[in-house]
Design a protein around this motif. Structure first.
Motif, short mmCIF file in Angstrom:
data_model
loop_
_atom_site.label_atom_id
_atom_site.label_comp_id
_atom_site.label_asym_id
_atom_site.label_seq_id
_atom_site.Cartn_x
_atom_site.Cartn_y
_atom_site.Cartn_z
N ARG A 80 0.84 -1.20 0.00
CA ARG A 80 0.00 0.00 0.00
C ARG A 80 0.88 1.25 0.00
NH1 ARG A 80 -5.20 -1.86 0.86
NH2 ARG A 80 -5.30 -3.93 1.83
N GLU A 81 0.25 2.39 -0.18
CA GLU A 81 0.97 3.65 -0.42
C GLU A 81 1.98 3.99 0.68
OE1 GLU A 81 -0.01 8.31 -1.60
OE2 GLU A 81 -1.62 6.86 -1.32
N ALA A 82 1.67 3.64 1.93
CA ALA A 82 2.54 4.02 3.05
C ALA A 82 3.95 3.43 2.92
CB ALA A 82 1.91 3.57 4.37
N LYS A 83 4.08 2.30 2.26
CA LYS A 83 5.38 1.62 2.16
C LYS A 83 6.01 1.76 0.76
CE LYS A 83 6.39 -0.60 6.06
NZ LYS A 83 7.74 -0.65 6.68
N GLN A 84 5.31 2.38 -0.16
CA GLN A 84 5.78 2.39 -1.54
C GLN A 84 7.06 3.19 -1.74
OE1 GLN A 84 2.52 3.40 -4.15
NE2 GLN A 84 1.34 1.58 -3.60
N GLN A 85 7.20 4.32 -1.09
CA GLN A 85 8.41 5.11 -1.26
C GLN A 85 9.61 4.38 -0.67
OE1 GLN A 85 8.50 7.91 -3.19
NE2 GLN A 85 10.72 7.53 -3.04
N GLU A 86 9.42 3.68 0.43
CA GLU A 86 10.50 2.88 1.03
C GLU A 86 11.01 1.84 0.03
OE1 GLU A 86 11.03 -0.57 4.48
OE2 GLU A 86 9.40 0.90 4.67
N ALA A 87 10.07 1.23 -0.67
CA ALA A 87 10.44 0.22 -1.66
C ALA A 87 11.21 0.85 -2.82
CB ALA A 87 9.20 -0.50 -2.17
N ARG A 88 10.77 2.00 -3.28
CA ARG A 88 11.45 2.69 -4.38
C ARG A 88 12.86 3.10 -3.97
NH1 ARG A 88 6.27 5.31 -4.66
NH2 ARG A 88 5.02 4.46 -6.36
N ASP A 89 12.98 3.65 -2.76
CA ASP A 89 14.29 4.10 -2.27
C ASP A 89 15.27 2.93 -2.15
OD1 ASP A 89 13.29 6.66 -2.13
OD2 ASP A 89 12.96 6.63 0.04
N ALA A 90 14.75 1.73 -1.89
CA ALA A 90 15.61 0.55 -1.75
C ALA A 90 16.03 -0.03 -3.10
CB ALA A 90 14.89 -0.53 -0.93
N GLY A 91 15.40 0.45 -4.17
CA GLY A 91 15.80 0.00 -5.50
C GLY A 91 14.85 -0.95 -6.19
N ALA A 92 13.63 -1.08 -5.68
CA ALA A 92 12.64 -1.93 -6.35
C ALA A 92 12.37 -1.41 -7.75
CB ALA A 92 11.35 -1.99 -5.54
N ASP A 93 12.21 -2.32 -8.70
CA ASP A 93 12.02 -1.93 -10.10
C ASP A 93 10.58 -1.52 -10.40
OD1 ASP A 93 14.73 -2.84 -11.49
OD2 ASP A 93 14.18 -4.36 -10.03
N ALA A 116 6.05 -8.67 -0.94
CA ALA A 116 4.77 -8.08 -0.56
C ALA A 116 4.70 -7.88 0.94
CB ALA A 116 3.62 -8.97 -1.02
N THR A 117 3.93 -6.88 1.35
CA THR A 117 3.67 -6.69 2.78
C THR A 117 2.47 -7.56 3.16
OG1 THR A 117 2.45 -4.68 2.12
CG2 THR A 117 4.65 -4.38 3.05
N THR A 147 7.16 -6.72 6.46
CA THR A 147 6.91 -5.28 6.58
C THR A 147 8.20 -4.49 6.33
OG1 THR A 147 7.32 -5.40 8.98
CG2 THR A 147 5.02 -5.57 8.23
N ASP A 148 9.35 -5.16 6.41
CA ASP A 148 10.64 -4.51 6.18
C ASP A 148 11.02 -4.68 4.70
OD1 ASP A 148 13.13 -3.39 6.27
OD2 ASP A 148 13.94 -4.72 7.82
N VAL A 149 10.32 -3.96 3.85
CA VAL A 149 10.51 -4.14 2.42
C VAL A 149 11.89 -3.67 1.96
CG1 VAL A 149 8.06 -4.04 1.87
CG2 VAL A 149 9.37 -1.93 1.92
N THR A 151 14.84 -3.95 3.52
CA THR A 151 15.81 -5.03 3.74
C THR A 151 15.60 -6.15 2.74
OG1 THR A 151 16.03 -4.54 6.10
CG2 THR A 151 16.62 -6.75 5.38
N ALA A 152 14.35 -6.51 2.50
CA ALA A 152 14.04 -7.60 1.56
C ALA A 152 14.54 -7.27 0.16
CB ALA A 152 12.54 -7.87 1.55
N VAL A 153 14.32 -6.05 -0.29
CA VAL A 153 14.77 -5.64 -1.63
C VAL A 153 16.29 -5.65 -1.70
CG1 VAL A 153 14.90 -3.72 -3.27
CG2 VAL A 153 12.72 -4.26 -2.16
N ASN A 154 16.94 -5.10 -0.67
CA ASN A 154 18.41 -5.06 -0.65
C ASN A 154 19.01 -6.46 -0.69
OD1 ASN A 154 18.70 -2.24 -0.59
ND2 ASN A 154 18.43 -2.16 1.63
N GLU A 155 18.43 -7.39 0.05
CA GLU A 155 18.95 -8.75 0.09
C GLU A 155 18.83 -9.43 -1.27
OE1 GLU A 155 18.30 -10.03 4.78
OE2 GLU A 155 16.83 -10.64 3.27
N VAL A 156 17.70 -9.26 -1.91
CA VAL A 156 17.50 -9.89 -3.22
C VAL A 156 18.45 -9.28 -4.25
CG1 VAL A 156 15.88 -10.12 -5.14
CG2 VAL A 156 15.11 -10.57 -2.80
N LYS A 157 18.59 -7.98 -4.21
CA LYS A 157 19.48 -7.31 -5.16
C LYS A 157 20.94 -7.71 -4.94
CE LYS A 157 16.73 -4.47 -7.55
NZ LYS A 157 16.68 -4.39 -9.04
N ALA A 158 21.29 -8.05 -3.69
CA ALA A 158 22.68 -8.39 -3.36
C ALA A 158 23.03 -9.85 -3.65
CB ALA A 158 22.93 -8.10 -1.88
#
Length: 236
Positions: A80-93, A116-117, A147-149, A151-158
């Motif tokens: 949802r919108e509350a977590k979307q910017q966090e995901a973008r900042d972490a590098g989600a495509d 997903a959250t 809920t920690d999107v 960290t999840a994005v960073n781990e997958v990207k790494a």
């Protein structure tokens, strides 16, 4: 009947399918056979002594490879919108919720990993028939429902990858590129095997690791002696 290129046929003739190799030998052979015009992936296939039809013998897990897999992983975050910017900042495509669900309903699955959250899983779960067969459905056990999107994005990207035994009892995974230094490939393989051994079901009887094969995208499989893998890779 499948046909192979002259290049593949020539490589196969140089490989003895009955010979068991050390890890170092297998890596050297696979790298030497990777002569395609692109940087081939190096893949591992492990045949396990489990019965995937039994729920208590499913082998699945995640592992962070120390040197990544040499591939740009495309990550979708459904939240949802509350977590979307966090995901973008972490590098989600790709990031979104209702709009992304509609794209998936239309058949779009041009991503490698879906995170997903928990609050959207009720809606995302309805798309299981689309995402499930492609191995894209998020799962708390793999860390892709969280809920920690960031960290999840960073781990997958790494270089964090997910694996799961298939119906025939085999686990397949990409563990790097042919251009990788041999020692980096060995590190990745050893790390992967440690995770496989830790994932052994308590109900699995007899020999757990039955066969291990290393190959490149366009090359034949090279058998590896299981004893080498159970004691860690040889280093020269």
């Amino acid at each position: 009947m499948a046909t192979h290129s002259k290049r593949f046929t020539a490589i196969v003739k140089k490989v003895d399918p009955a010979k068991m190799h050390t890890l170092q030998e297998a890596i050297d052979i696979v790298k030497g056979n990777a002569t395609a015009k692109f940087d081939e992936s190096v893949d591992i296939a492990i045949r396990l002594g489990v019965d995937p039809r039994k729920a208590d013998q499913l082998v699945r897990g995640t592992v962070s490879l120390p040197h990544g897999i040499g591939k740009t992983v495309r990550v979708l975050v459904v939240t949802r919108e509350a977590k979307q910017q966090e995901a973008r900042d972490a590098g989600a495509d790709v990031v979104g919720f209702e709009d992304v669900l509609e794209r998936i309903k239309g058949g779009w699955t041009d991503i490698d990993v879906v995170i997903a959250t928990p609050d959207v899983m009720g809606e995302l779960g309805k798309l299981g028939k689309i995402l499930g067969p492609r191995g894209l459905m998020p799962n708390p056990k793999s860390g892709t429902v969280t809920t920690d999107v960031a960290t999840a994005v960073n781990e997958v990207k790494a270089g964090k990858i997910e694996y799961r035994v298939d119906r025939s009892g085999v686990v397949h995974a990409s563990i790097g590129k042919a251009s990788f230094d041999a020692n980096k490939l060995a590190d990745n393989i050893q790390t992967f095997m440690v995770s496989i051994m830790r994932a052994k079901p308590q109900t699995s009887k007899g020999k757990y690791v039955r066969a291990i094969t290393l190959s490149s995208t366009m090359g034949p499989g090279i058998p590896i002696a299981e004893a080498v893998m159970n004691t860690g890779p040889e280093r020269q």
